[in-house]
Design a protein around this motif. Structure first.
Motif, PDB file in Angstrom:
ATOM      1  N   VAL A  68       0.858  -1.184   0.000  1.00 47.83           N
ATOM      2  CA  VAL A  68       0.000   0.000   0.000  1.00 47.83           C
ATOM      3  C   VAL A  68       0.897   1.237   0.000  1.00 47.83           C
ATOM      4  N   GLU A  69       0.738   2.061  -1.013  1.00 48.93           N
ATOM      5  CA  GLU A  69       1.632   3.211  -1.186  1.00 48.93           C
ATOM      6  C   GLU A  69       0.878   4.383  -1.790  1.00 48.93           C
ATOM      7  N   LEU A  70       1.164   5.567  -1.303  1.00 55.67           N
ATOM      8  CA  LEU A  70       0.566   6.783  -1.859  1.00 55.67           C
ATOM      9  C   LEU A  70       1.534   7.393  -2.865  1.00 55.67           C
ATOM     10  N   LYS A  71       1.089   7.483  -4.121  1.00 53.43           N
ATOM     11  CA  LYS A  71       1.902   8.075  -5.178  1.00 53.43           C
ATOM     12  C   LYS A  71       1.191   9.327  -5.682  1.00 53.43           C
ATOM     13  N   VAL A  72       1.885  10.443  -5.656  1.00 53.45           N
ATOM     14  CA  VAL A  72       1.304  11.717  -6.082  1.00 53.45           C
ATOM     15  C   VAL A  72       1.868  12.089  -7.448  1.00 53.45           C
ATOM     16  N   GLY A  73       0.973  12.253  -8.423  1.00 54.68           N
ATOM     17  CA  GLY A  73       1.412  12.590  -9.771  1.00 54.68           C
ATOM     18  C   GLY A  73       1.363  14.076 -10.075  1.00 54.68           C
ATOM     19  N   GLU A  74       0.523  14.800  -9.333  1.00 53.00           N
ATOM     20  CA  GLU A  74       0.355  16.234  -9.619  1.00 53.00           C
ATOM     21  C   GLU A  74      -0.172  16.935  -8.377  1.00 53.00           C
ATOM     22  N   ILE A  75       0.425  18.053  -8.033  1.00 56.85           N
ATOM     23  CA  ILE A  75      -0.113  18.957  -7.016  1.00 56.85           C
ATOM     24  C   ILE A  75      -0.035  20.354  -7.618  1.00 56.85           C
ATOM     25  N   SER A  76      -1.174  20.957  -7.893  1.00 53.25           N
ATOM     26  CA  SER A  76      -1.159  22.243  -8.601  1.00 53.25           C
ATOM     27  C   SER A  76      -2.262  23.170  -8.097  1.00 53.25           C
ATOM     28  N   TYR A  77      -2.062  24.446  -8.416  1.00 50.89           N
ATOM     29  CA  TYR A  77      -3.057  25.471  -8.148  1.00 50.89           C
ATOM     30  C   TYR A  77      -3.667  25.871  -9.486  1.00 50.89           C
ATOM     31  N   GLY A  78      -4.979  26.007  -9.516  1.00 51.40           N
ATOM     32  CA  GLY A  78      -5.643  26.410 -10.749  1.00 51.40           C
ATOM     33  C   GLY A  78      -6.582  27.569 -10.525  1.00 51.40           C
ATOM     34  N   LEU A  79      -6.488  28.578 -11.387  1.00 50.17           N
ATOM     35  CA  LEU A  79      -7.450  29.682 -11.414  1.00 50.17           C
ATOM     36  C   LEU A  79      -8.180  29.538 -12.738  1.00 50.17           C
ATOM     37  N   LEU A  80      -9.381  28.995 -12.683  1.00 46.50           N
ATOM     38  CA  LEU A  80     -10.081  28.558 -13.886  1.00 46.50           C
ATOM     39  C   LEU A  80     -11.209  29.508 -14.251  1.00 46.50           C
TER      40      LEU A  80
ATOM     41  N   LEU B 163       1.372  12.679 -17.676  1.00 43.54           N
ATOM     42  CA  LEU B 163       1.009  13.857 -16.891  1.00 43.54           C
ATOM     43  C   LEU B 163       2.132  14.353 -15.996  1.00 43.54           C
ATOM     44  N   ALA B 164       3.161  13.535 -15.802  1.00 39.35           N
ATOM     45  CA  ALA B 164       4.240  13.913 -14.885  1.00 39.35           C
ATOM     46  C   ALA B 164       5.111  15.019 -15.447  1.00 39.35           C
ATOM     47  N   ASP B 165       5.351  14.984 -16.755  1.00 44.55           N
ATOM     48  CA  ASP B 165       6.220  15.983 -17.377  1.00 44.55           C
ATOM     49  C   ASP B 165       5.928  16.025 -18.868  1.00 44.55           C
ATOM     50  N   ASP B 166       6.807  16.644 -19.624  1.00 46.82           N
ATOM     51  CA  ASP B 166       6.568  16.813 -21.061  1.00 46.82           C
ATOM     52  C   ASP B 166       7.438  15.894 -21.920  1.00 46.82           C
ATOM     53  N   ARG B 167       7.806  14.753 -21.373  1.00 44.59           N
ATOM     54  CA  ARG B 167       8.609  13.835 -22.171  1.00 44.59           C
ATOM     55  C   ARG B 167       7.834  13.421 -23.416  1.00 44.59           C
ATOM     56  N   SER B 168       8.555  13.115 -24.488  1.00 44.99           N
ATOM     57  CA  SER B 168       7.935  12.817 -25.774  1.00 44.99           C
ATOM     58  C   SER B 168       7.251  11.457 -25.775  1.00 44.99           C
TER      59      SER B 168
ATOM     60  N   ALA C 126      -7.440   1.697 -25.422  1.00 54.36           N
ATOM     61  CA  ALA C 126      -7.795   1.563 -24.011  1.00 54.36           C
ATOM     62  C   ALA C 126      -8.579   2.761 -23.481  1.00 54.36           C
ATOM     63  N   HIS C 127      -8.277   3.976 -23.985  1.00 54.56           N
ATOM     64  CA  HIS C 127      -8.853   5.193 -23.425  1.00 54.56           C
ATOM     65  C   HIS C 127      -9.852   5.904 -24.334  1.00 54.56           C
ATOM     66  N   GLY C 128      -9.862   5.560 -25.602  1.00 55.36           N
ATOM     67  CA  GLY C 128     -10.766   6.224 -26.527  1.00 55.36           C
ATOM     68  C   GLY C 128     -10.240   7.544 -27.049  1.00 55.36           C
ATOM     69  N   ILE C 129      -9.079   7.969 -26.575  1.00 58.10           N
ATOM     70  CA  ILE C 129      -8.431   9.191 -27.052  1.00 58.10           C
ATOM     71  C   ILE C 129      -6.931   8.945 -27.156  1.00 58.10           C
ATOM     72  N   SER C 130      -6.254   9.781 -27.917  1.00 59.54           N
ATOM     73  CA  SER C 130      -4.820   9.620 -28.109  1.00 59.54           C
ATOM     74  C   SER C 130      -4.057  10.032 -26.857  1.00 59.54           C
ATOM     75  N   PRO C 131      -2.811   9.599 -26.698  1.00 55.96           N
ATOM     76  CA  PRO C 131      -2.005  10.029 -25.554  1.00 55.96           C
ATOM     77  C   PRO C 131      -1.851  11.549 -25.468  1.00 55.96           C
ATOM     78  N   LEU C 132      -1.659  12.210 -26.614  1.00 55.21           N
ATOM     79  CA  LEU C 132      -1.502  13.665 -26.599  1.00 55.21           C
ATOM     80  C   LEU C 132      -2.772  14.361 -26.111  1.00 55.21           C
ATOM     81  N   ARG C 133      -3.918  13.866 -26.572  1.00 52.02           N
ATOM     82  CA  ARG C 133      -5.184  14.440 -26.139  1.00 52.02           C
ATOM     83  C   ARG C 133      -5.415  14.197 -24.656  1.00 52.02           C
ATOM     84  N   PHE C 134      -5.053  13.011 -24.207  1.00 51.45           N
ATOM     85  CA  PHE C 134      -5.169  12.687 -22.783  1.00 51.45           C
ATOM     86  C   PHE C 134      -4.351  13.668 -21.958  1.00 51.45           C
ATOM     87  N   ARG C 135      -3.144  13.952 -22.416  1.00 52.55           N
ATOM     88  CA  ARG C 135      -2.265  14.890 -21.695  1.00 52.55           C
ATOM     89  C   ARG C 135      -2.916  16.278 -21.638  1.00 52.55           C
TER      90      ARG C 135
END
Length: 268
Positions: free
Chosen positions: A16-28, A226-231, A254-263
């Motif tokens: 059991v492990e907590l993995k954080v992929g993103e912590i951000s502030y958004g003004l939407l 989602l972690a970074d902008d790797r190609s 698997a997702h119905g959309i491309s990886p770029l669109r998912f990002r």
């Protein structure tokens, strides 16, 4: 002197492990509008000001200050903001001993009343950059997730005992995950017959080992996207695909959309 070792608790504790992929502030603003979002990670939304909304299965939930919102992994939902929404958000995975997200399979968003001043605490910790605050933020997340699980269906908190071969296979897959990994390779490495491994794995996880590997690869792909902008090529190579076009095709299936669109659509 007598020492009794709880092997099952130790195994689960290590898994059991907590993995954080993103912590951000958004003004939407009104441009924050997406449909059919779905991912293998869980989202935590902490509204600070304004209002937004998410919708799923005919339900509408308004994101307002005073509550925290957990969108479970695997839940398909839409989101929108009509005017302004200020929020902190976290993309995370709380891994079950079987490798999936603990919240996977929940069919609704969890709403946690902010009776403990969580939003203020999160904002304070988010603005700091010292090690103590990093550890405190992780403790803060564990606190919220533990509270959320008390509201969840009990089946999401149950822990099962796995056979020794399933445990060994899960560990081997973690360390050797790639698109070319086969059941035969795992069985050979563990010195067990392929048929016995497949049988016990399916009995323990209610999922074929090949399907488990495929699902884990796609979940890992989401994290990398989602972690970074790797190609796409870098991600494809890291996951062991023969080329980026095959990776893109498998991801889209698997997702119905491309990886770029998912990002593009999952970063908020």
């Amino acid at each position: 002197m007598k020492i009794v070792r709880n092997e099952e608790l130790l195994y689960s504790e290590n898994r059991v492990e907590l993995k954080v992929g993103e912590i951000s502030y958004g003004l939407l603003d009104s441009s924050w509008k997406h449909e059919n979002l779905r991912a293998a990670f869980t989202r935590l939304y902490i509204p600070l000001a304004g209002m937004g909304e998410i919708a799923y299965r005919g339900e509408r939930v308004f994101l307002t200050p005073g509550n925290l919102y957990i969108v479970p992994a695997g839940l398909s939902f839409s989101c929108a903001c009509s005017d302004r929404l200020e929020k902190l958000y976290v993309h995370l995975t709380l891994t079950h001993p079987d490798g999936s997200d603990v919240f996977w399979g929940m069919d609704s968003c969890l709403i946690l009343p902010d009776t403990y001043g969580w939003a203020t605490r999160a904002q304070r910790l988010y603005e700091k950059r010292d090690l103590t605050s990093v550890l405190e933020f992780k403790l803060f997340l564990y606190e919220i997730l533990c509270h959320a699980l008390t509201l969840a269906n009990p089946r999401h908190t149950e822990l099962r005992a796995y056979s020794k071969w399933t445990k060994a296979a899960l560990s081997y897959i973690d360390y050797h995950l790639c698109a070319t990994l086969t059941v035969r390779e795992i069985a050979t490495a563990l010195f067990v017959s392929k048929n016995l491994l497949q049988k016990q794995f399916k009995e323990d996880l209610n999922k074929p080992i090949g399907k488990y590997i495929d699902d884990l690869i796609m979940a890992r792909a989401e994290q990398y996207l989602l972690a970074d902008d790797r190609s796409m090529k870098e991600i494809s190579d890291q996951l062991g695909f023969c080329d980026q076009f095959y990776f893109s095709r498998k991801f889209t299936q698997a997702h119905g959309i491309s990886p770029l669109r998912f990002r593009q659509i999952h970063r908020v």
